[in-house]
Design a protein around this motif. Structure first.
Motif, PDB file in Angstrom:
ATOM      1  N   LYS A   1      31.870  22.915  -7.948  1.00 27.93           N
ATOM      2  CA  LYS A   1      30.597  23.575  -7.672  1.00 27.93           C
ATOM      3  C   LYS A   1      30.548  24.091  -6.244  1.00 27.93           C
ATOM      4  O   LYS A   1      29.527  24.613  -5.815  1.00 27.93           O
ATOM      5  CB  LYS A   1      29.449  22.582  -7.907  1.00 27.93           C
ATOM      6  N   TYR A   2      31.606  23.845  -5.486  1.00 30.69           N
ATOM      7  CA  TYR A   2      31.685  24.363  -4.114  1.00 30.69           C
ATOM      8  C   TYR A   2      33.092  24.943  -3.978  1.00 30.69           C
ATOM      9  O   TYR A   2      34.073  24.208  -3.904  1.00 30.69           O
ATOM     10  CB  TYR A   2      31.444  23.216  -3.130  1.00 30.69           C
TER      11      TYR A   2
ATOM     12  N   LEU B   1      30.579  17.882  -5.015  1.00 31.75           N
ATOM     13  CA  LEU B   1      30.439  19.305  -5.382  1.00 31.75           C
ATOM     14  C   LEU B   1      31.823  19.926  -5.552  1.00 31.75           C
ATOM     15  O   LEU B   1      32.082  20.659  -6.504  1.00 31.75           O
ATOM     16  CB  LEU B   1      29.681  20.075  -4.291  1.00 31.75           C
ATOM     17  N   LYS B   2      32.716  19.599  -4.582  1.00 28.59           N
ATOM     18  CA  LYS B   2      34.074  20.169  -4.638  1.00 28.59           C
ATOM     19  C   LYS B   2      34.792  19.691  -5.884  1.00 28.59           C
ATOM     20  O   LYS B   2      35.433  20.482  -6.584  1.00 28.59           O
ATOM     21  CB  LYS B   2      34.872  19.747  -3.403  1.00 28.59           C
TER      22      LYS B   2
ATOM     23  N   LEU C   1      20.538  23.474  -5.196  1.00 27.93           N
ATOM     24  CA  LEU C   1      21.677  22.550  -5.382  1.00 27.93           C
ATOM     25  C   LEU C   1      21.328  21.507  -6.439  1.00 27.93           C
ATOM     26  O   LEU C   1      22.141  21.200  -7.317  1.00 27.93           O
ATOM     27  CB  LEU C   1      22.017  21.838  -4.072  1.00 27.93           C
TER      28      LEU C   1
ATOM     29  N   HIS D   1      26.044  26.509  -8.150  1.00 27.80           N
ATOM     30  CA  HIS D   1      27.399  26.503  -7.604  1.00 27.80           C
ATOM     31  C   HIS D   1      27.355  27.261  -6.275  1.00 27.80           C
ATOM     32  O   HIS D   1      26.660  28.269  -6.165  1.00 27.80           O
ATOM     33  CB  HIS D   1      28.370  27.206  -8.546  1.00 27.80           C
TER      34      HIS D   1
ATOM     35  N   ASP E   1      33.570  18.708  -8.644  1.00 27.83           N
ATOM     36  CA  ASP E   1      32.976  19.307  -9.844  1.00 27.83           C
ATOM     37  C   ASP E   1      33.143  20.826  -9.879  1.00 27.83           C
ATOM     38  O   ASP E   1      32.545  21.496 -10.725  1.00 27.83           O
ATOM     39  CB  ASP E   1      31.473  18.977  -9.907  1.00 27.83           C
TER      40      ASP E   1
ATOM     41  N   TYR F   1      28.269  13.871  -1.102  1.00 28.46           N
ATOM     42  CA  TYR F   1      27.625  14.872  -1.958  1.00 28.46           C
ATOM     43  C   TYR F   1      28.500  16.135  -2.002  1.00 28.46           C
ATOM     44  O   TYR F   1      28.770  16.692  -3.078  1.00 28.46           O
ATOM     45  CB  TYR F   1      26.236  15.199  -1.394  1.00 28.46           C
TER      46      TYR F   1
END
Ligand SMILES: Cc1cc2nc3c(=O)[nH]c(=O)nc-3n(C[C@H](O)[C@H](O)[C@H](O)COP(=O)(O)OP(=O)(O)OC[C@H]3O[C@@H](n4cnc5c(N)ncnc54)[C@H](O)[C@@H]3O)c2cc1C
Ligand SMILES: NC(=O)c1ccc[n+]([C@@H]2O[C@H](COP(=O)([O-])OP(=O)(O)OC[C@H]3O[C@@H](n4cnc5c(N)ncnc54)[C@H](OP(=O)(O)O)[C@@H]3O)[C@@H](O)[C@H]2O)c1
Ligand SMILES: Cc1cc2nc3c(=O)[nH]c(=O)nc-3n(C[C@H](O)[C@H](O)[C@H](O)COP(=O)(O)O)c2cc1C
Length: 593
Positions: free
Chosen positions: A587-588, A582-583, A537, A542, A585, A578
């Motif tokens: 990335k999740y 991620l969401k 991570l 991702h 960006d 965090y």
């Protein structure tokens, strides 16, 4: 000062004295000129600042996104300056300035906003929520009446915007699975009230508002599915497995259809002929009676029940009609709104045939019957192939649904259609591509990816792995896979092991739930590998999750938070932030159903 044309045109013409803004007038004159295409209107356009319009969408599989983009495109023609954004990008807007906001959202989970709207929903409910006193808004909600919290997310946003001071432009529209017509009506009803919010004044006459054009482009689409041929129907579980998961290869030759890894395939299946025969028998019809199908075409009742109408999960209108015709007191009491939960439980797992058999005195004419049935909807399947690895083909990975309920064998409509009825020499499968912009590999092939896909959740990750292999992406790939038994249910075992051997798949962690006394699931493997996961991570990996939404995706989400806390040394709140980041960006990303 705008200049009027020197020679009055031979077409209806909106002069500058009419109560329209410059942009609206220019657009209307263009529109009228188009209607009288051999006439010429020399309408000069005065340059003025366009009215800003924000269109926010929450969408999991792309339908709400497509509608939001349509609103953006139409609003441009109407003289607005639109910004079309996913809801979670709310931070890029100046909330003190925006005055016109259209929200388009679907509903997921149980009445929840889609993933790309959750951060916005949390923000609207936080102490930092903006005041919306200057905002004029309208909500277009997509949903499915098969779910008990119909259009729940749209309803929540609609109420919240009002509570925060927003002024509703037009009433919210809640769309069932056939959303095209009500959505287009919603869009064409927007322009007058939106124009009325203009400080430049002016209201567009309803008679000149845009004629809603079809939502779909040319070529094969959801509205016009491609009749595809099935090439391969292969069982992925070994003999003796408790499951029947199939790999299907479908030809797209001649369709012009293209797709990307991460997209879904839409399939229009037909109902099981044996079930249709039993329904006809219960009704006392031979099936040759004429009825209208949902497009208004006259067809036989048998054909309509096979291809056009849903026989499972009856509509509340059907249940209410059965009660009316049977005068059944118990059913009447269940239909009382206060007993909604009991009614849902009573209807769960029953189909039209169950009702016809339980209330044998109830009679319908063929035409009456079909008015109480829901339209049979296409099913979506995460595509399990990369088009680069299999040109002209699309692959899917399907769990065949078979179970017993109320003393009768039941079959999932589409999964058994594919498994049992789609192979004939002349058989075709009506398909379309459902693009899923929210489920995509990173464009930079060097970025590592972590994929969590138990059961059929493996599907898009086979596509991702193939895609990264074909494009020579150098980034590391980590897959978490799980199913019941290693010996029987290790889907795509050989392919995955070959990818491991070729160092294309860098890590493969498996969780076979029924190989030992206690259940082991993918999230247990994630927790066990917490330190390594955290490292990935922090390297910018991702994270992707696919498969069951009800239990697995929630538990995996929890495990991700736990890993960030334990291995990353974060507090509960820091871990939440965090994951939210991620969401945001992208990335999740999740493809859960
Ligand atoms: C974006 C997306 C991607 C998807 N990708 C995949 C995929 O890759 N692979 C895949 O297999 N599926 C996938 N699905 C699910 C798929 O679309 C279908 O829902 C699934 O195949 C079942 O469809 P069916 O027509 O066979 O069954 P249906 O006729 O729709 O029957 C399913 C229904 O039967 C009922 N039911 C099922 N089991 C039981 C039981 N034991 N007891 C009582 N009732 C029960 C439930 O109400 C269930 O909703 C995806 C769904 C979405 C939205
Ligand atoms: N929306 C839906 O209605 C829906 C969605 C997905 C799947 N399903 C049904 O599930 C069937 C098969 O689906 P599938 O093959 O994709 O896989 P699945 O049934 O979801 O199972 C795949 C693996 O996940 C495990 N699992 C169960 N609960 C879990 C949890 N909370 N967290 C993590 N893993 C969990 C299963 O273990 P155990 O089975 O041993 O517990 C199994 O090992 C289909 O027939 C379909 O009807 C329904
Ligand atoms: C797993 C899942 C859960 C859903 N939950 C709901 C729900 O609770 N209420 C509802 O009205 N629709 C629900 N839907 C239906 C979607 O909102 C509907 O299909 C919508 O058109 C999807 O739009 P999108 O492509 O923009 O995400 C659900 C669909 C799926 C697959």
């Amino acid at each position: 000062m705008p200049i009027e044309p020197s020679n009055p045109p031979l077409v209806p013409y909106i002069p500058s004295t009419a109560p329209f803004s410059v942009e609206q007038r220019a657009w209307l004159n263009g529109y009228l000129a188009g209607l009288f295409s051999n006439a010429h209107v020399a309408e000069p356009v005065e340059q003025k600042k366009k009215l800003s319009l924000v269109v926010l969408f929450g969408s999991q599989t792309g339908s709400a996104e497509k509608l939001a983009k349509r609103i953006g495109a139409d609003s441009s023609k109407m003289g607005f300056a639109p910004k079309v954004l996913e809801m979670n990008a709310f931070g890029s807007l100046d909330w003190a300035v925006e005055e016109r906001i259209i929200l388009v959202t679907s509903t997921w989970g149980e009445g929840d906003p889609p993933d790309n709207a959750t951060a916005f929903w949390a923000h609207l409910n936080s102490p930092d929520a903006p005041r919306l006193d200057k905002v004029h808004f309208a909500v277009l909600a997509l949903g499915d009446k098969n779910y008990s919290d119909f259009c729940g997310a749209g309803k929540k946003f609609d109420t919240r915007f009002e509570v925060l001071g927003g002024k509703r432009l037009i009433p919210r529209v809640d769309c069932d699975t056939d959303y095209e017509k009500p959505a287009l009506e919603f869009i064409s009803n927007l322009w007058n009230p939106l124009a009325a919010t203009s400080h430049q004044g002016g209201i567009i006459s309803a008679s000149t508002s845009t004629e809603p054009a079809a939502l779909e482009p040319e070529g094969y689409s959801k509205q016009k599915p491609f009749p595809a041929r099935l090439l391969v129907n292969r069982k992925l579980n070994r003999e003796g497995s408790g499951k029947d998961t199939r790999h299907f290869e479908i030809s797209l030759e001649g369709s012009g259809l293209t797709y990307a890894a991460g997209d879904a395939l839409g399939i229009y299946a037909s109902n099981c002929p044996t079930l249709v025969a039993h329904v006809l028998e219960a009704l006392g019809f031979d099936g040759e009676e004429g009825v209208k199908n949902p497009t208004g075409m006259e067809v036989s009742l048998r054909s309509a029940l096979l291809s056009s109408f849903q026989l499972g999960n009856p509509s509340m209108e059907f249940v209410a009609e059965v009660q009316k015709r049977s005068e059944d007191a118990d059913l009447k009491s269940l239909l009382d709104p206060a007993n909604k939960e009991k009614l849902d439980k009573f209807v769960y797992g029953k189909d039209i045939l169950d009702f016809l058999k339980s209330y044998p005195g109830v009679r319908f004419t063929p035409s009456e019957l079909v008015t109480f049935l829901r339209k049979l909807q296409p099913r979506l399947y995460s595509i399990s192939s990369s088009p680069k690895a299999h040109p002209g083909q699309v692959h899917i990975t399907v769990a065949v649904v078979r179970y017993e309920a109320h003393g009768r064998e039941r079959k999932g409509v589409c999964s058994t259609f594919l498994a049992e009825r789609a192979d004939g020499a002349t058989a075709t499968i009506p398909v379309f591509i459902q693009p899923s912009h929210g489920f995509r590999l990173p464009s930079d092939g060097n970025i590592p990816v972590i994929m969590v896909g138990p059961g059929t959740g493996i599907a898009p990750f086979r596509a991702f792995l193939e895609e990264r292999r074909e494009t020579g992406a150098k980034g590391k790939n980590w897959l978490f896979f799980g199913d019941q038994k290693r010996s029987h249910d290790f889907l795509y075992q050989e392919e995955l092991e070959t990818m491991m051997k070729n160092s294309h798949l860098h890590r493969l962690d498996t969780a076979f739930s029924r190989d030992q006394a206690e259940k082991i699931y993918v999230q247990d493997r994630m927790l066990k590998q917490g330190d390594a996961l955290w490292k990935w991570l922090e390297e910018g990996a991702h994270v992707y999750v696919c498969g069951d939404a009800k239990r697995m995706a929630k538990d995996v989400d929890l495990a991700l938070h736990q890993v960030i806390q334990t291995a990353g040394g974060k507090s509960e709140e820091e871990a939440r932030n965090y994951v939210a980041q991620l969401k945001k960006d992208k990335k999740y990303q999740r493809d859960v159903y």
